[in-house]
Design a protein around this motif. Structure first.
Motif, PDB file in Angstrom:
ATOM      1  N   MET A   1      13.167  36.808 -59.282  1.00  0.00           N
ATOM      2  CA  MET A   1      12.982  35.378 -59.321  1.00  0.00           C
ATOM      3  C   MET A   1      13.057  34.820 -57.900  1.00  0.00           C
ATOM      4  SD  MET A   1      14.750  32.693 -61.910  1.00  0.00           S
ATOM      5  CE  MET A   1      14.006  33.508 -63.299  1.00  0.00           C
ATOM      6  N   ASN A   2      12.144  33.946 -57.578  1.00  0.00           N
ATOM      7  CA  ASN A   2      12.053  33.363 -56.244  1.00  0.00           C
ATOM      8  C   ASN A   2      13.209  32.392 -56.001  1.00  0.00           C
ATOM      9  OD1 ASN A   2      11.378  31.835 -53.981  1.00  0.00           O
ATOM     10  ND2 ASN A   2       9.190  31.889 -54.438  1.00  0.00           N
ATOM     11  N   PRO A   3      14.057  32.657 -54.986  1.00  0.00           N
ATOM     12  CA  PRO A   3      15.191  31.765 -54.732  1.00  0.00           C
ATOM     13  C   PRO A   3      14.768  30.347 -54.347  1.00  0.00           C
ATOM     14  CG  PRO A   3      15.173  33.615 -53.178  1.00  0.00           C
ATOM     15  CD  PRO A   3      14.032  33.805 -54.113  1.00  0.00           C
ATOM     16  N   GLU A   4      13.596  30.206 -53.768  1.00  0.00           N
ATOM     17  CA  GLU A   4      13.116  28.870 -53.397  1.00  0.00           C
ATOM     18  C   GLU A   4      12.841  28.030 -54.651  1.00  0.00           C
ATOM     19  OE1 GLU A   4      12.894  26.073 -50.693  1.00  0.00           O
ATOM     20  OE2 GLU A   4      13.407  28.138 -50.215  1.00  0.00           O
ATOM     21  N   ILE A   5      12.318  28.655 -55.683  1.00  0.00           N
ATOM     22  CA  ILE A   5      12.075  27.948 -56.944  1.00  0.00           C
ATOM     23  C   ILE A   5      13.402  27.514 -57.551  1.00  0.00           C
ATOM     24  CG2 ILE A   5      11.242  28.206 -59.327  1.00  0.00           C
ATOM     25  CD1 ILE A   5       9.097  30.119 -58.189  1.00  0.00           C
ATOM     26  N   LEU A   6      14.394  28.393 -57.504  1.00  0.00           N
ATOM     27  CA  LEU A   6      15.714  28.048 -58.042  1.00  0.00           C
ATOM     28  C   LEU A   6      16.313  26.866 -57.288  1.00  0.00           C
ATOM     29  CD1 LEU A   6      17.212  31.594 -58.662  1.00  0.00           C
ATOM     30  CD2 LEU A   6      16.065  30.082 -60.285  1.00  0.00           C
ATOM     31  N   LYS A   7      16.142  26.860 -55.976  1.00  0.00           N
ATOM     32  CA  LYS A   7      16.644  25.738 -55.172  1.00  0.00           C
ATOM     33  C   LYS A   7      15.919  24.447 -55.546  1.00  0.00           C
ATOM     34  CE  LYS A   7      17.557  24.269 -50.453  1.00  0.00           C
ATOM     35  NZ  LYS A   7      17.428  24.591 -49.037  1.00  0.00           N
ATOM     36  N   GLU A   8      14.616  24.539 -55.727  1.00  0.00           N
ATOM     37  CA  GLU A   8      13.823  23.355 -56.079  1.00  0.00           C
ATOM     38  C   GLU A   8      14.277  22.748 -57.401  1.00  0.00           C
ATOM     39  OE1 GLU A   8       9.732  24.530 -56.124  1.00  0.00           O
ATOM     40  OE2 GLU A   8       9.633  24.713 -53.956  1.00  0.00           O
ATOM     41  N   ILE A   9      14.580  23.566 -58.411  1.00  0.00           N
ATOM     42  CA  ILE A   9      14.974  23.004 -59.704  1.00  0.00           C
ATOM     43  C   ILE A   9      16.381  22.413 -59.656  1.00  0.00           C
ATOM     44  CG2 ILE A   9      13.373  24.388 -61.062  1.00  0.00           C
ATOM     45  CD1 ILE A   9      15.665  26.172 -61.867  1.00  0.00           C
ATOM     46  N   CYS A  10      17.118  22.711 -58.602  1.00  0.00           N
ATOM     47  CA  CYS A  10      18.442  22.106 -58.412  1.00  0.00           C
ATOM     48  C   CYS A  10      18.359  20.806 -57.617  1.00  0.00           C
ATOM     49  CB  CYS A  10      19.375  23.087 -57.704  1.00  0.00           C
ATOM     50  SG  CYS A  10      19.792  24.523 -58.703  1.00  0.00           S
ATOM     51  N   ILE A  11      17.176  20.498 -57.088  1.00  0.00           N
ATOM     52  CA  ILE A  11      16.980  19.297 -56.270  1.00  0.00           C
ATOM     53  C   ILE A  11      15.997  18.328 -56.929  1.00  0.00           C
ATOM     54  CG2 ILE A  11      16.108  18.431 -54.067  1.00  0.00           C
ATOM     55  CD1 ILE A  11      16.982  21.135 -52.835  1.00  0.00           C
ATOM     56  N   ALA A  12      14.882  18.862 -57.414  1.00  0.00           N
ATOM     57  CA  ALA A  12      13.796  18.025 -57.949  1.00  0.00           C
ATOM     58  C   ALA A  12      14.255  17.253 -59.179  1.00  0.00           C
ATOM     59  CB  ALA A  12      12.594  18.899 -58.301  1.00  0.00           C
ATOM     60  N   LYS A  13      13.725  16.046 -59.311  1.00  0.00           N
ATOM     61  CA  LYS A  13      14.073  15.191 -60.443  1.00  0.00           C
ATOM     62  C   LYS A  13      12.872  15.009 -61.352  1.00  0.00           C
ATOM     63  CE  LYS A  13      17.699  12.847 -57.978  1.00  0.00           C
ATOM     64  NZ  LYS A  13      18.290  11.591 -57.575  1.00  0.00           N
ATOM     65  N   MET A  14      13.169  14.820 -62.622  1.00  0.00           N
ATOM     66  CA  MET A  14      12.129  14.594 -63.617  1.00  0.00           C
ATOM     67  C   MET A  14      11.403  13.297 -63.260  1.00  0.00           C
ATOM     68  SD  MET A  14      10.920  16.105 -66.169  1.00  0.00           S
ATOM     69  CE  MET A  14       9.656  15.712 -67.357  1.00  0.00           C
ATOM     70  N   PRO A  15      10.074  13.361 -63.075  1.00  0.00           N
ATOM     71  CA  PRO A  15       9.347  12.183 -62.591  1.00  0.00           C
ATOM     72  C   PRO A  15       8.954  11.172 -63.668  1.00  0.00           C
ATOM     73  CG  PRO A  15       7.880  14.068 -62.686  1.00  0.00           C
ATOM     74  CD  PRO A  15       9.253  14.566 -63.065  1.00  0.00           C
ATOM     75  N   PHE A  16       9.152  11.502 -64.946  1.00  0.00           N
ATOM     76  CA  PHE A  16       8.718  10.600 -66.017  1.00  0.00           C
ATOM     77  C   PHE A  16       9.508  10.876 -67.288  1.00  0.00           C
ATOM     78  CE2 PHE A  16       6.033  14.376 -66.188  1.00  0.00           C
ATOM     79  CZ  PHE A  16       6.154  14.748 -67.511  1.00  0.00           C
ATOM     80  N   GLY A  17       9.331   9.987 -68.257  1.00  0.00           N
ATOM     81  CA  GLY A  17       9.867  10.223 -69.590  1.00  0.00           C
ATOM     82  C   GLY A  17      11.307   9.785 -69.772  1.00  0.00           C
ATOM     83  N   LYS A  18      11.852  10.205 -70.877  1.00  0.00           N
ATOM     84  CA  LYS A  18      13.200   9.834 -71.299  1.00  0.00           C
ATOM     85  C   LYS A  18      14.251  10.180 -70.242  1.00  0.00           C
ATOM     86  CE  LYS A  18      16.393  10.626 -75.119  1.00  0.00           C
ATOM     87  NZ  LYS A  18      16.564  11.263 -76.428  1.00  0.00           N
ATOM     88  N   TYR A  19      14.063  11.278 -69.550  1.00  0.00           N
ATOM     89  CA  TYR A  19      15.034  11.751 -68.564  1.00  0.00           C
ATOM     90  C   TYR A  19      14.545  11.577 -67.133  1.00  0.00           C
ATOM     91  CZ  TYR A  19      17.563  13.537 -72.541  1.00  0.00           C
ATOM     92  OH  TYR A  19      18.264  13.631 -73.726  1.00  0.00           O
ATOM     93  N   GLU A  20      13.709  10.572 -66.908  1.00  0.00           N
ATOM     94  CA  GLU A  20      13.212  10.286 -65.560  1.00  0.00           C
ATOM     95  C   GLU A  20      14.396  10.115 -64.602  1.00  0.00           C
ATOM     96  OE1 GLU A  20      10.420   7.031 -63.198  1.00  0.00           O
ATOM     97  OE2 GLU A  20      10.665   6.875 -65.359  1.00  0.00           O
ATOM     98  N   GLY A  21      14.322  10.789 -63.464  1.00  0.00           N
ATOM     99  CA  GLY A  21      15.378  10.708 -62.455  1.00  0.00           C
ATOM    100  C   GLY A  21      16.475  11.743 -62.602  1.00  0.00           C
ATOM    101  N   THR A  22      16.444  12.526 -63.676  1.00  0.00           N
ATOM    102  CA  THR A  22      17.445  13.577 -63.899  1.00  0.00           C
ATOM    103  C   THR A  22      17.022  14.838 -63.158  1.00  0.00           C
ATOM    104  OG1 THR A  22      17.940  12.684 -66.089  1.00  0.00           O
ATOM    105  CG2 THR A  22      18.598  14.958 -65.684  1.00  0.00           C
TER     106      THR A  22
END
Length: 75
Positions: free
Chosen positions: A1-22
């Motif tokens: 598994m790519n460590p950069e992808i893991l880092k991104e999912i720990c930083i990136a926020k949901m851009p839309f929907g019920k959980y926008e900003g999470t």
């Protein structure tokens, strides 16, 4: 598994929907299961959501502990 992808999912926020900003890693499994059934979004976001879905589904959240700590500490 790519460590950069893991880092991104720990930083990136949901851009839309019920959980926008999470942060993606904090999305509830029920929301990820809904996407899995309905179809993941196209592109990078879909890949990130599919990755966190698989991590949560398989009980591998411990993998993210050191990554989340380094993100909090600005490393």
């Amino acid at each position: 598994m790519n460590p950069e992808i893991l880092k991104e999912i720990c930083i990136a926020k949901m851009p839309f929907g019920k959980y926008e900003g999470t942060v993606l890693a904090d999305l509830p499994i029920s929301y990820l299961e809904w996407f899995h059934r309905s179809g993941m979004p196209k592109g990078k976001l879909g890949m990130q959501l599919a990755t966190i879905y698989e991590i949560k589904l398989n009980g591998l959240m411990e993998l993210l502990i050191p990554i989340r700590a380094s993100v909090r500490n600005g490393l």
